[in-house]
Each structure stands twice: as structure tokens, then as C-alpha cells.
Design a protein around this motif. Structure first.
Motif, mmCIF file in Angstrom:
data_model
loop_
_atom_site.group_PDB
_atom_site.id
_atom_site.type_symbol
_atom_site.label_atom_id
_atom_site.label_comp_id
_atom_site.label_asym_id
_atom_site.label_seq_id
_atom_site.Cartn_x
_atom_site.Cartn_y
_atom_site.Cartn_z
ATOM 1 N N LEU A 786 0.841 -1.198 0.000
ATOM 2 C CA LEU A 786 0.000 0.000 0.000
ATOM 3 C C LEU A 786 0.876 1.249 0.000
ATOM 4 O O LEU A 786 0.581 2.224 -0.708
ATOM 5 N N GLY A 787 1.949 1.239 0.767
ATOM 6 C CA GLY A 787 2.860 2.381 0.781
ATOM 7 C C GLY A 787 3.513 2.605 -0.570
ATOM 8 O O GLY A 787 3.683 3.743 -1.021
ATOM 9 N N THR A 788 3.890 1.507 -1.248
ATOM 10 C CA THR A 788 4.458 1.622 -2.597
ATOM 11 C C THR A 788 3.442 2.205 -3.568
ATOM 12 O O THR A 788 3.766 3.062 -4.395
ATOM 13 N N LEU A 789 2.190 1.735 -3.445
ATOM 14 C CA LEU A 789 1.115 2.276 -4.281
ATOM 15 C C LEU A 789 0.925 3.758 -4.013
ATOM 16 O O LEU A 789 0.763 4.553 -4.961
ATOM 17 N N ASP A 790 0.980 4.128 -2.760
ATOM 18 C CA ASP A 790 0.778 5.528 -2.384
ATOM 19 C C ASP A 790 1.797 6.438 -3.072
ATOM 20 O O ASP A 790 1.440 7.480 -3.629
ATOM 21 N N VAL A 791 3.063 6.023 -3.067
ATOM 22 C CA VAL A 791 4.115 6.810 -3.707
ATOM 23 C C VAL A 791 3.881 6.885 -5.206
ATOM 24 O O VAL A 791 4.029 7.946 -5.827
ATOM 25 N N GLU A 792 3.499 5.761 -5.801
ATOM 26 C CA GLU A 792 3.277 5.734 -7.247
ATOM 27 C C GLU A 792 2.117 6.639 -7.640
ATOM 28 O O GLU A 792 2.194 7.374 -8.632
ATOM 29 N N LEU A 793 1.041 6.611 -6.868
ATOM 30 C CA LEU A 793 -0.114 7.442 -7.196
ATOM 31 C C LEU A 793 0.219 8.921 -7.083
ATOM 32 O O LEU A 793 -0.223 9.732 -7.904
ATOM 33 N N ARG A 794 0.976 9.285 -6.082
ATOM 34 C CA ARG A 794 1.405 10.684 -5.964
ATOM 35 C C ARG A 794 2.214 11.108 -7.189
ATOM 36 O O ARG A 794 2.054 12.213 -7.716
ATOM 37 N N ASN A 795 3.085 10.213 -7.632
ATOM 38 C CA ASN A 795 3.922 10.524 -8.783
ATOM 39 C C ASN A 795 3.087 10.685 -10.047
ATOM 40 O O ASN A 795 3.348 11.578 -10.867
ATOM 41 N N THR A 796 2.084 9.845 -10.230
ATOM 42 C CA THR A 796 1.251 9.951 -11.426
ATOM 43 C C THR A 796 0.424 11.228 -11.411
ATOM 44 O O THR A 796 0.169 11.821 -12.465
ATOM 45 N N ILE A 797 0.017 11.674 -10.232
ATOM 46 C CA ILE A 797 -0.715 12.948 -10.154
ATOM 47 C C ILE A 797 0.197 14.102 -10.545
ATOM 48 O O ILE A 797 -0.198 15.009 -11.280
ATOM 49 N N GLU A 798 1.427 14.057 -10.095
ATOM 50 C CA GLU A 798 2.383 15.105 -10.425
ATOM 51 C C GLU A 798 2.591 15.198 -11.933
ATOM 52 O O GLU A 798 2.787 16.292 -12.471
ATOM 53 N N ASN A 799 2.522 14.046 -12.615
ATOM 54 C CA ASN A 799 2.766 14.016 -14.058
ATOM 55 C C ASN A 799 1.488 13.880 -14.870
ATOM 56 O O ASN A 799 1.549 13.643 -16.080
ATOM 57 N N TYR A 800 0.345 14.025 -14.223
ATOM 58 C CA TYR A 800 -0.972 13.974 -14.881
ATOM 59 C C TYR A 800 -1.149 12.692 -15.683
ATOM 60 O O TYR A 800 -1.773 12.679 -16.738
ATOM 61 N N GLN A 801 -0.633 11.583 -15.135
ATOM 62 C CA GLN A 801 -0.718 10.292 -15.830
ATOM 63 C C GLN A 801 -1.801 9.442 -15.177
ATOM 64 O O GLN A 801 -1.532 8.444 -14.516
ATOM 65 N N ARG A 804 -1.942 5.673 -15.704
ATOM 66 C CA ARG A 804 -1.096 4.892 -14.792
ATOM 67 C C ARG A 804 -1.694 4.855 -13.403
ATOM 68 O O ARG A 804 -1.603 3.836 -12.695
ATOM 69 N N TYR A 805 -2.305 5.934 -12.988
ATOM 70 C CA TYR A 805 -2.967 6.006 -11.684
ATOM 71 C C TYR A 805 -4.043 4.926 -11.591
ATOM 72 O O TYR A 805 -4.080 4.134 -10.636
ATOM 73 N N SER A 806 -4.940 4.911 -12.571
ATOM 74 C CA SER A 806 -6.054 3.956 -12.520
ATOM 75 C C SER A 806 -5.545 2.525 -12.652
ATOM 76 O O SER A 806 -6.057 1.617 -11.978
ATOM 77 N N ARG A 807 -4.548 2.307 -13.509
ATOM 78 C CA ARG A 807 -4.031 0.955 -13.686
ATOM 79 C C ARG A 807 -3.404 0.439 -12.389
ATOM 80 O O ARG A 807 -3.650 -0.708 -11.982
ATOM 81 N N ALA A 808 -2.615 1.284 -11.737
ATOM 82 C CA ALA A 808 -1.982 0.871 -10.484
ATOM 83 C C ALA A 808 -3.030 0.583 -9.414
ATOM 84 O O ALA A 808 -2.922 -0.403 -8.664
ATOM 85 N N LEU A 809 -4.061 1.414 -9.335
ATOM 86 C CA LEU A 809 -5.111 1.219 -8.338
ATOM 87 C C LEU A 809 -5.890 -0.059 -8.619
ATOM 88 O O LEU A 809 -6.158 -0.856 -7.699
ATOM 89 N N ILE A 810 -6.246 -0.279 -9.874
ATOM 90 C CA ILE A 810 -7.020 -1.475 -10.238
ATOM 91 C C ILE A 810 -6.204 -2.735 -9.992
ATOM 92 O O ILE A 810 -6.713 -3.728 -9.431
ATOM 93 N N PHE A 812 -3.752 -3.186 -7.892
ATOM 94 C CA PHE A 812 -3.591 -3.414 -6.448
ATOM 95 C C PHE A 812 -4.855 -4.017 -5.864
ATOM 96 O O PHE A 812 -4.800 -4.999 -5.102
ATOM 97 N N MET A 813 -6.005 -3.445 -6.202
ATOM 98 C CA MET A 813 -7.255 -3.919 -5.615
ATOM 99 C C MET A 813 -7.625 -5.307 -6.133
ATOM 100 O O MET A 813 -8.171 -6.128 -5.376
ATOM 101 N N ASN A 814 -7.322 -5.598 -7.385
ATOM 102 C CA ASN A 814 -7.677 -6.907 -7.942
ATOM 103 C C ASN A 814 -6.655 -7.983 -7.618
ATOM 104 O O ASN A 814 -7.019 -9.084 -7.172
ATOM 105 N N GLU A 815 -5.377 -7.673 -7.859
ATOM 106 C CA GLU A 815 -4.334 -8.688 -7.744
ATOM 107 C C GLU A 815 -3.804 -8.833 -6.320
ATOM 108 O O GLU A 815 -3.712 -9.944 -5.799
#
Length: 996
Positions: A786-801, A804-810, A812-815
Motif C-alpha cells: 500500500l505504501g508503494t502504491l501511495d508513492v506511485e499514485l502521488r507521482n502519477t498525479i504530479e505528471n498527470y498520468q 497509470r494512476y487507474s491501472r496501479a489502483l485497479i 492493487f485492488m484486484n491482484e
């Protein structure tokens, strides 16, 4: 023994099954409007502004769509992306207001109002302009209201009660004020040169109002008899041949252009007529005309006697200097009787096509205009605004329109007259090429020389502009590339290219404006704009090169339009000198009049009152043109960002489709650079277009339009939002039934994950929480993920990606959760004692996951996240969108745990693969009946047994093997374990729980 010894008992009442009222079926189409109504009732947007009033601010400036028609998929893509940005920035704790806006002026709206007039067989030009403008205003207001509700239905959160409209009186006053800033600094001039003109709409057009379509045109070869040739007297009597695909420009011809380095040749037909054209283009000319051309060496003896004065068959282009020809219609006298000079057009005359000689019509081509102007040849304004030749024109006066296919056809009046004059060598209606059309009317446009107002790109202002330091620009100016356009024939220039691109256009430097007092050392608008581009963040980065090339090569900005609906150009021109009045007092009165009465005040004004006592209206004429609508939208930063948030404040982000590099991005850049010396934004994001499932542009005629309103009515806005967030929108994106089905499947899995968490957390309180240091490794591993996901999501927001945000979230929740963590721990959740530390640890992590995931999902699934939050924490006065980014527990030393558990997961996958064939063959019904042997034991056997959800796990050699167990099945937890005496009896764990 207690009831635990009863193998016949149904133990379901002792199992802790998840419990929730959150439905599996979404029913978004019905639920979302009620959620919207509650948000409006409790004022979510307004309360967010109050809560974040002191927080760091993030300003996304909304590009204004036209207030015209229902929203389409492009609107949906654009608005949802903007909402993802503002909601994610708000989640990060920032104050991220969103002020929606509309472009209310301009041709699209005026054209629709005119259509209503045409249906009633009424002439709009006979209506009082103030009345007509009122109808345009009413039309725009209607569509603002319609689109507002449609955008709100998408879940777009913003200041819908106070949007910005370019037709608000205050907006019109500020737009006028921005123009007057250009006028006061001398960055404005009136001149006559060719501009893109729509004969149907009777107005000049902006580059962004033009689109290209393939058409078939008439191509003609015309002979101009040479009457003078001081450097090559043998050419007298020969015919210079030109080729063009715009026959209607021949009646406005004033010169011929040659290339100094082109090798021309005198050719002879069978009748002895002499033709001058480029040697390399002889064969193409013969194919078009059917003529068989000869050179001197193969001319018959009886003709040779007449050609003895020919010294050399090859004529260097430089020898054409000073030559003259007569117009094919010279017998009409007047304008047509004047000799047509040969002019050196080496920078655009080529031998790629045509004849190597280009006819010049300075009224209808940029190259024509500048070349003729240098030779002292002025436009004649023969073609009227409706595309007809003016009534007093000697040839075809009052006839047209010039874009009418029949009028310019090979059997039309132009070709017929040329044929009778013996000048038409070839004519065919079969030339296929790309041609510019009006984006609104879909009619062909022309280049037409008319008096217009321009903002120069390469003229320094006579005063300093506030903003960034530009001393470097002054000390070392960048060289501005000004490419010549390939010319193949007549005066239309750009219009004759096979596939012209307006963004590649440039023009020679304009004549100095009539206003005086300019400085020589300040940076030009082009230099300022290019410098601002370099200082701006472009997402994706390649967008910088695109807009830079456009600004490097663009011509002066034509800001005037000959229409009725828009902000007028509020200038007074001196009737004798032609200079426009620059007076701060007069300008202040004009702006105040606009502020009180809107732009209509100019049309109904007492202009003497506005001029004041120092000037006499008899000496000044008010300008009647209106402003280019792109100047309106380019000024929005002044009355949205600066007016609301303070002078000098810039937007953090502009976000629009890639077509806005030549539209709003550029007009905003030029307007702000010209008045403030900098860009109005610090970052610009560009997205692609929404295409159908086959990658085609959506079109009603093709029947491939995907209607976002229908998707919302059938499936809900969250499905559309998830689709947008899942696409790589930096490129063009596709949408269709199959794509939406995949999106719906992804949504269903996410919804079920939330539903499981809600049920699993039933009755959970803070008293049940357990510290991370007391948790099993599996829980600590998931928190690490979850902490790794948190860092990745912050990074995707910074880069408006957000894809990648939705893919990482999906994933994590599915797999990580549904397919792994939840699957393993469901036995613990259902069957362990309520106070068991492992079960408490699991539910504590579930609580952490819930608080994090519902926040992460909120920017994308704004309705579903609200429903999920309210299902656990019901409150009429609360909203998930008030929350900020989750604070996760610290996880010291978890890297080693992560590495170890990744190997465990890899082994689990191999075990699952080995079990599956036995399940398919019905040797076993579930993994609980499997005896598993593995080559390595990264965890103790009882741990692996729980992770594999198997009966037992043994250490062995070689590959993973699986066989059916002989162990009996526990009647409560349904696991096949060694300590179960018979099927239906309880295992040791379950017996202990029951006994308690």
C-alpha cells in the motif's frame, strides 16, 4: 464435550460472515442524480473552498467550449480529465477551485441564429444590430444552461453558479481593455493583405476556424503573350504558360513570377506557336494539353526560316527580368490592358509541378501580395465579400461566386472566355487535392485581400511589458524562421498545395503600422512568445516542439472580423491620417461604458461623449469590425484568473485537446505575452481526440457517433469517468461497445472489492485495532505494498498520468487484495475468534486499506466513492470529497519482508497452476482438498498451507506436485486438515473458538 462433537450440526451461525447493505448491483444511472442533488444541497464545492481557503492553491483554467449544441465525447473526455486533475489536487490537500466557462461570441453562434433567419427567408443584414446581438445572446444563454447540466451530470465539480462567460458585461469590458493595451503600446496596425475569407459567412477566419477536406478542382493552363523581353528579345511573341487550380484568380492577375535559377525553354507546337515553360515540366504539360512540343533541332525546315533569330534554345530564368506580357483579356482595356511584369519569385517558384511560371494575383495570395507590393503593384479588391466580382469589374462583373464549382468549371464562364480569346491551352475538372474549408459552414474559403486589423509578430512595442526578465532576448535575438510556401500556379498560394498545413504558414515582415513612436530595442511578440514557450512545462514534452514551430512560422495575428456578434474593436480612426486614437482617458470611458452596458454600448453609443471634449467626432470614425473570437478566449486569463485571484496570478495548468496548439493555447500565449511579457500559464497538458472503436473520427454521416449522454443514462457517469482515466489520453483514444464492456468489468471488480471490505469491517471499532509491530508478516507486507502504491499514485498525479494512476489502483485492488490477501485471510475473518490477534490485525489493515482506497478512488469514481463512504459512515452533512490524502502507518524494515513475500507469491502461482488441472478433471473440488509438495519452503508449512488454501504442504524435490488429500473436512471452516477425525467434525481451531 459441547456441540463441537456434533458432526451433524450446521455451524453457519458461528461463522463471522461479511455483512453490508452495500449492493453488488451498482444502478449508477439511477443513483448518481440523487448524489448530485445531495452535493448541491450541502454545498460540497463551496464548503471545500472554505475548508481549503488557507491551503496551497492550484489553478486549472478551463478552456471555454462554444455555447452551441449538446456535449459530445470530446467534451466528456476533456471535462472529466480536468475534474480528475482538480479532484486529485484537492485530495492532496490543496485549494483547487474550478471555474467553468463558455465562449459565447463568434461565428458558430451567429451562424446558428442566421440559419433561423434564412429559414424564414429574412436577411440578417436588415435587422438592427443590437436586436440581432440580443438574439445571439439568448441563443448562447440557452446552450450554456443546457451544457451546464450535462457537465454537472458527468460529476464535474466546480463553481456552476458563477461560471465565466465571454458575453458577461464585465468580461466584454476586460476583453476590450486587453485590446486597448495592445493599441496603447503600438502593437496594432490596420493594413490590407490577403487573409482567409469565407464567402459564405462573409468574414475573415482565424486559423483555428479552418479545416481541410479533399476536393476535385478545375486545373487550367493559360498562355500569356510576351510583349517585351529586353534581356531575351527572341521571347517577344512567345507565350509564357502558367498553370493554376484556381481559375477565378485569372481575372485579378497583375504579374507573372519566375525563378532566377530555373532553366526555361522555348518549345514549338506543330503550328509554330512558341511556348515558354520550365524544361523539366515539358512532359507534364504535354499530358495536360495534348500538344506535341518540339525543340529547335526538330523543327521542320519551313518553320525554321521564321525562327532564325533564336540564338539559344535554353533561357536562364534571370533573363526574364524586365520582361512583360499581356493579359489574355487585354482587349477589354483598362485594368486588363496594362502590361504584366515578370517578377523574380525565386523563393517560392519551383519545378515540382505546373510550368515553372506562376501567375500573380496580389489580392489572393500571400506570396503574390508581398512580391507585387515590392514592385509597387497594389491589390484591386475585385472580389467582394460574398465571393462575386464587383459590379464594375470589366470581366465577369457581378458574377460568381468564385467558390461555385460550376462557375470555375472547364465549361464555366471563365474558361469559356479564355478559350474564345485563344489563351486556354488545357482545362480539366479532375485535380484532386486538399483544400481549406470553414469549420462552421463547411464551405470552401479563399484568400482575399481586405482591410483588416493586425497584431504584428515581429514589431517591438514602444514600451516595457511587465513580467519575466527578457533582457537576454534583447541582447541576443533568436532568428525567426519564415518558410516560403511551395507555389504551383496561381495567386491562391497556400490553397493550391496538395496538403497545406496552416500552422506552417509564415509571411514576410509586415509594413510598419501607421502609429509612430515604436522603440527599436524591445523584444517582439514572436520573441516573447517563444521565450515563454521555453519557460513553460509541456505535457507531454513533445508538445513544446509543436507549438514552437507554429509560433516560429505564424503570420501576423488578424484580429478583425466582419460580423455582428462579438466584442467590437473599440478604436477611433482619424479620417484624414488613418491613425487610430490613443488616449488613456478615452479608453477609460470606453471600458466603463462596456462595463455598464456590455459590448452593445459601442453600437448604441454617443461616440462624441466617449471621445470627450478634446476630440471632434467629425474627425474620427469608430471602427465597426468585431474582434476575432480567439482574442476573446485568449483574454480569459485576465477576467478569470487575475480578476478572481489577483493581478499577476497565473494558471498552474491549461488542459485541452491537441488542436489548441494553434487555438486557445496560442491565442492565450500571444495575448498574455503582448500585454504582460509572459505566458498566462506555467504548465500545459495536451490530450488526444476521442475516436470510434475502429480509430475513425466520429461523424453523424458515418453513423459512428458514441453519445456520452446515452452512456450516462444507461451505465452511469462513473463508467465514463473510469474509461477516461484508463486511457492513454496523450494519444487519440478509442471508445465503443467492447471498450465500454471492458471498463464495466473493471468497475464491477472494484465495486465488489469495496463491498467485501465494507462487509468485512462490519462492527469494527478503534478498540479492535492492533499495532503494526504486532501484526503477522502478511499484513505488514500488504501495508508495504500500500505504501508503494501511495508513492506511485502521488507521482502519477504530479505528471498527470491518470492512466497509470487507474491501472496501479485497479491492479492493487484486484491482484494484491482480492486475488491474494482477501483470498488468504477469508478463513481467518470467518472462522477465527473475534478477539484473535491475527483477525484483529487483518481487520485493522482492512480499515487502513478502506480509508486509503476510498480516497484514491474518489477523483475517478466520484459517485461510487461517495456511496462507499456513506455506506460505512452515513452522514447527510459529510462527503468523501472533503477528505485529504491518507496518512499511512510507518513500516520500518519492510523491504526484506517484501522481497520474501514476492517469492511466496510466485510459489503460490505455481501451486495454483498445478491444482487447476485436478479441479477441471474433478479430482478435487477446491484447493482445500489438495496435498501440495513444493521444492522450497520460504515459510513454515502451516503458513504455506494457509497461503495456498490447501490441506497440507510438504517439502519435496523437483517441481510442484499436487494430489487429493485423505484428510477429513471440518464442518465449520470446511478445511481438510489432519486433526479432523471425520467429515463434519471440527478442527482444533474451530473447536477452541466454539468452546469459547
Amino acid at each position: 464435550m459441547n456441540d463441537a462433537s456434533d458432526t451433524k450440526r450446521d455451524w453457519r451461525d458461528t461463522v463471522f460472515l461479511p455483512k453490508t447493505d452495500f449492493p453488488m448491483k451498482a444502478g449508477l444511472a439511477a443513483k448518481e442524480p440523487a448524489i448530485l442533488e445531495r452535493w448541491a444541497r450541502i454545498g460540497v464545492y463551496e464548503r471545500l473552498r472554505e475548508q481549503r481557503a488557507e491551503a496551497e492553491r492550484f489553478l486549472l483554467h478551463d478552456g471555454p467550449p462554444y455555447a452551441n449544441g449538446d456535449l459530445h465525447m470530446g467534451h466528456a473526455l476533456n471535462k472529466i480529465l480536468k475534474d480528475l486533475v482538480t479532484r486529485s489536487q484537492s485530495l492532496l490537500g490543496k485549494n483547487a477551485p474550478y471555474v467553468p466557462g463558455w465562449d459565447c461570441h463568434g461565428l458558430p453562434i451567429e451562424w446558428k441564429v442566421e440559419e433561423a433567419y434564412r429559414k424564414k427567408k429574412l436577411n440578417k443584414d436588415e435587422v438592427d444590430p443590437v436586436q440581432f446581438r440580443a438574439e445571439c445572446r439568448a441563443y448562447a444563454s440557452k446552450w450554456v444552461d443546457v451544457q451546464r447540466e450535462q457537465f454537472k451530470r458527468l460529476g464535474i465539480m466546480g463553481d456552476w453558479d458563477d461560471p465565466y462567460l465571454t458575453m458577461k458585461f464585465e468580461s466584454e469590458a476586460i476583453i476590450a481593455g486587453e485590446l486597448l493595451k495592445f493599441a496603447e503600446s503600438g502593437q496594432l496596425y490596420r493594413g490590407a493583405k490577403p487573409v482567409m475569407w469565407s464567402p459564405v459567412e462573409k468574414t475573415a477566419l482565424a486559423e483555428a476556424e479552418v479545416e481541410y477536406e479533399d476536393i476535385v478542382s478545375t486545373q487550367i493552363d493559360v498562355a500569356f503573350e510576351i510583349t517585351e523581353a529586353p534581356n531575351a528579345p527572341e521571347l517577344v511573341g512567345a507565350h509564357a504558360v502558367i498553370w493554376t487550380t484556381t481559375p477565378w484568380t485569372i481575372p485579378v492577375n497583375q504579374a507573372l513570377a519566375y525563378g532566377a535559377d530555373v532553366h526555361y525553354h522555348l518549345f514549338f507546337d506543330e503550328h509554330g506557336r512558341k511556348f515558354l515553360l520550365a524544361f523539366d515540366l515539358k512532359e507534364a504539360f504535354e499530358r495536360r494539353t495534348g500538344l506535341a512540343l518540339r525543340t529547335l533541332e526538330n523543327v521542320s525546315p519551313d518553320l525554321l526560316e521564321n525562327l532564325r533569330d533564336i540564338v539559344d534554345r535554353q533561357i536562364p530564368g534571370s533573363l526574364l527580368a524586365g520582361a512583360r506580357a499581356q493579359h489574355p483579356m487585354h482587349h477589354l482595356g483598362g485594368f486588363f490592358a496594362k502590361p504584366r511584369p515578370f517578377l523574380d519569385g525565386s523563393h517560392f517558384v519551383t519545378t515540382d509541378a505546373g510550368t515553372g511560371i506562376v501567375h500573380m494575383a496580389p489580392d489572393h495570395g500571400e506570396d503574390d501580395f508581398w512580391l507585387c507590393r515590392a514592385a509597387g503593384i497594389d491589390p484591386v479588391f475585385a472580389v467582394e465579400g460574398d465571393g462575386k466580382y464587383r459590379d464594375d469589374w470589366a470581366w465577369l462583373g457581378g458574377q460568381g461566386s468564385v467558390i461555385n464549382k460550376k462557375f470555375v468549371a472547364s465549361d464555366g464562364p471563365i474558361c469559356t472566355d479564355l478559350r474564345e480569346a485563344g489563351a486556354l491551352l488545357a482545362a480539366s475538372d479532375d485535380f484532386e487535392h486538399s483544400y481549406p474549408h470553414s469549420w462552421r459552414s463547411k464551405a470552401k474559403i479563399i484568400y482575399r485581400c481586405t482591410p483588416q486589423w493586425f497584431i504584428p509578430m515581429d514589431q517591438p512595442a514602444n514600451g516595457d511589458r511587465p513580467g519575466d526578465d527578457h533582457s537576454g532576448l534583447i541582447a541576443e535575438r533568436s532568428e525567426v524562421w519564415s518558410p516560403s510556401r511551395l507555389r504551383e500556379g496561381s495567386g491562391e498560394g497556400l490553397l493550391e498545395q496538395q496538403a497545406p498545413k496552416l500552422e506552417d504558414r509564415a509571411s514576410d515582415p509586415p509594413p510598419a503600422p501607421p502609429a509612430s513612436g515604436r522603440g527599436d530595442n524591445g523584444p517582439t511578440l514572436r520573441e516573447l512568445a517563444l521565450d515563454a514557450i521555453a519557460r513553460t512545462r509541456w505535457v507531454p514534452e513533445r508538445a513544446k516542439n509543436r507549438i514552437r514551430a507554429m509560433v516560429e512560422g505564424r503570420p501576423d495575428w488578424v484580429i478583425s472580423r466582419q460580423r455582428a456578434w462579438g466584442v467590437p474593436i473599440p478604436l477611433y480612426v482619424h479620417r484624414r491620417t488613418g491613425d487610430y486614437l490613443r488616449d488613456e482617458g478615452v479608453n477609460a470611458r470606453i471600458i466603463e461604458a462596456f462595463r455598464n452596458g456590455g459590448a452593445d454600448a459601442w453600437f448604441a453609443a454617443d461616440h462624441q461623449v466617449l471621445l470627450g471634449p478634446d476630440y471632434d467626432l467629425a474627425d474620427y470614425a469608430p471602427v465597426t469590425d468585431i474582434l476575432d473570437v480567439w482574442f476573446d478566449s485568449g483574454s480569459t486569463h485576465a477576467f478569470v484568473i487575475e480578476q478572481r485571484y489577483g493581478e499577476g496570478v497565473r494558471a498552474d495548468l491549461y488542459l485541452e485537446g491537441s488542436d489548441q496548439h494553434r487555438g486557445w493555447f496560442q491565442s492565450s500565449l500571444l495575448e498574455s505575452a503582448g500585454t504582460r511579457g509572459r505566458a498566462p500559464y506555467t504548465s500545459v497538458l495536451t490530450h488526444g481526440f476521442a475516436l470510434d472503436r475502429n480509430g475513425r473520427k466520429m461523424s453523424k454521416s458515418l453513423g459512428n457517433v458514441v453519445d456520452p449522454l446515452k452512456i450516462i443514462d444507461q451505465s452511469g457517469a462513473d463508467i465514463l469517468r473510469l474509461w477516461v482515466a484508463s486511457t492513454d489520453y496523450f494519444e487519440d483514444v478509442r471508445i465503443g461497445d467492447e471498450v465500454l464492456k471492458g471498463t464495466s468489468d473493471a468497475y464491477r471488480k472494484l465495486r465488489n472489492t469495496f463491498r467485501y471490505m465494507l462487509g468485512a469491517l462490519d462492527g469494527f471499532t478503534d478498540d479492535e485495532k492492533i499495532g503494526v509491530d504486532r501484526m503477522p508478516e502478511l499484513e505488514r507486507y500488504i501495508l508495504h505494498k500500500l505504501g508503494t502504491l501511495d508513492v506511485e499514485l502521488r507521482n502519477t498525479i504530479e505528471n498527470y498520468q491518470f492512466h497509470r494512476y487507474s491501472r496501479a489502483l485497479i491492479e492493487f485492488m484486484n491482484e494484491d487484495l482480492s486475488a491474494f490477501f482477501f483470498d488468504i485471510r477469508k478463513d481467518c475473518l470467518y472462522c477465527d475468534a473475534a478477539d484473535d490477534p491475527k483477525r484483529r490485525a487483518y481487520r485493522t489493515v482492512l480499515d487502513t486499506l478502506f480509508h486509503a482506497l476510498v480516497r484514491y478512488a474518489a477523483p475517478i469514481l466520484c459517485f461510487t466513492a461517495e456511496e462507499v463512504w456513506q455506506a460505512r459512515f452515513p452522514s447527510e452533512d459529510d462527503s468523501v470529497h472533503f477528505l485529504t490524502w491518507p496518512e499511512l502507518p510507518p513500516l520500518p524494515g519492510d523491504d526484506a519482508i517484501s522481497t520474501n513475500w514476492e517469492s511466496v507469491r510466485s510459489l503460490r502461482e505455481r501451486v495454483t497452476e498445478a491444482i487447476e488441472p485436478l479441479r477441471r478433471e474433478k479430482v478435487i473440488r477446491s484447493s482445500n482438498e489438495a496435498e501440495v509438495t513444493v521444492p522450497e519452503m520460504p515459510l513454515p508449512a502451516d503458513h504455506l498451507q494457509e497461503i495456498f488454501i490447501s490441506s497440507t504442504v510438504h517439502r519435496g524435490e523437483g517441481e510442484v506436485t499436487v494430489e487429493r488429500t485423505d484428510n477429513h473436512k471440518c464442518g465449520r471452516c470446511w478445511r481438510c486438515l489432519p486433526d479432523v477425525s471425520e467429515d463434519g467434525a471440527l478442527c482444533g481451531r474451530c473447536e477452541r473458538v466454539i468452546n469459547r
